[in-house]
Each structure stands twice: as C-alpha cells, then as structure tokens.
Design a protein around this motif. Sequence first.
Motif, PDB file in Angstrom:
ATOM      1  N   PHE A 104      45.806  31.173  23.706  1.00 36.63           N
ATOM      2  CA  PHE A 104      44.588  31.128  24.356  1.00 36.63           C
ATOM      3  C   PHE A 104      44.836  32.049  25.530  1.00 36.63           C
ATOM      4  O   PHE A 104      45.789  32.126  26.128  1.00 36.63           O
ATOM      5  CB  PHE A 104      43.873  29.458  24.077  1.00 36.63           C
ATOM      6  CG  PHE A 104      45.101  28.851  24.891  1.00 36.63           C
ATOM      7  CD1 PHE A 104      44.482  28.756  26.575  1.00 36.63           C
ATOM      8  CD2 PHE A 104      45.359  28.148  24.373  1.00 36.63           C
ATOM      9  CE1 PHE A 104      45.278  27.723  26.965  1.00 36.63           C
ATOM     10  CE2 PHE A 104      46.156  27.185  25.010  1.00 36.63           C
ATOM     11  CZ  PHE A 104      45.993  26.823  26.521  1.00 36.63           C
ATOM     12  N   THR A 106      43.263  31.819  29.698  1.00 35.22           N
ATOM     13  CA  THR A 106      41.866  31.392  30.186  1.00 35.22           C
ATOM     14  C   THR A 106      42.247  32.119  32.075  1.00 35.22           C
ATOM     15  O   THR A 106      43.199  32.636  32.983  1.00 35.22           O
ATOM     16  CB  THR A 106      43.349  30.052  30.996  1.00 35.22           C
ATOM     17  OG1 THR A 106      43.372  29.046  29.719  1.00 35.22           O
ATOM     18  CG2 THR A 106      42.355  29.336  31.440  1.00 35.22           C
ATOM     19  N   LYS A 121      44.693  20.810  24.940  1.00 35.58           N
ATOM     20  CA  LYS A 121      44.906  21.612  24.818  1.00 35.58           C
ATOM     21  C   LYS A 121      46.533  22.521  24.453  1.00 35.58           C
ATOM     22  O   LYS A 121      46.553  24.103  24.092  1.00 35.58           O
ATOM     23  CB  LYS A 121      44.322  23.278  25.871  1.00 35.58           C
ATOM     24  CG  LYS A 121      43.180  22.788  26.176  1.00 35.58           C
ATOM     25  CD  LYS A 121      42.977  24.619  27.527  1.00 35.58           C
ATOM     26  CE  LYS A 121      41.104  24.509  26.828  1.00 35.58           C
ATOM     27  NZ  LYS A 121      41.207  26.279  27.997  1.00 35.58           N
TER      28      LYS A 121
END
Length: 149
Positions: A104, A106, A121
């Motif tokens: 992911f 960010t 997470k």
Amino acid sequence: MKINWGTGIVIAFGLFMTFILYFVFEVQSNSKYDNDLVVEEYYKHDSHFQEEMARIQNAHNLKEKPSIVYNKEGVKIVFPASFESENIKGNVQMYRASNKKFDFDTQLALINSVLVIPQKKLIKGQWDVKMEWQYEGKKYLSKEVIYVD
C-alpha cells in the motif's frame, strides 16, 4: 518375484518423476504460492534507475536525515526539526515481497514532523519501506527494511 537392478532403476526413476510432477502441480494450483512479478512494469521501472540513484544520493548527502523505525505503534517516520513539515510533499510505499496484496501507499501527512503508519495496517514479517519526498524543490528517496513482529 525377484526385481533385478534395471527394473529397480526404472521404478525409482518413475517414482522420482511422479514426486517432482506432484510438487510442480501443487505450486501452480495453490494460491498460497503466488508467483506474480515483483514489479508490474519491470522494464519501465528499470529505465528510471539513474534518476532514482540521484534521489538516493540527495537523501544520503543530508546532514540530518529522516528516520524510519518500527515500534509498538507501527512504522514511525520522523523528520528532523530543521525541516518545515508543511513544505515536505511525497508518499511512502510499503512493499511486502511475499504477497503484493498487502502492498500500500500512504501520502506524507506530517504532524509535528512525524508520520505514523498504524500497526493494524501491517502484518508480521519483512517490509520494504520506500519514501519518495520533495523539499524545497529537491527530490529525495529513502529506503529501509523493517521487520514487524
């Protein structure tokens, strides 16, 4: 019934081939052993290598460097106090080599020069952290490997 050495070799060879074919089939059919590419567009990624090395060198040349550490809260990215938080733009890519489903990105949204990626997470194991950021018109790239337990 007596088995001579020629028949024994043929039987052993047949068993070995069956054993190998079983494991090839198992790895190809089981989703636990995903064999996706590490980077989707490998050649496109590789063509920007020199630019990436320049950004890494920029980060290396800094007197005060941002730190990327793991603690009980999660991954903590701390920029030195000499940087103005509102002028830092960029993102953090969390890369899990074992399974791309966990990767992911960010955005860098700093609070008091700190960004925390929460523990919830992250899963246990090794993570590659790639932070691309820009400050006062200059581009930087920092890479770290962390271990989540």
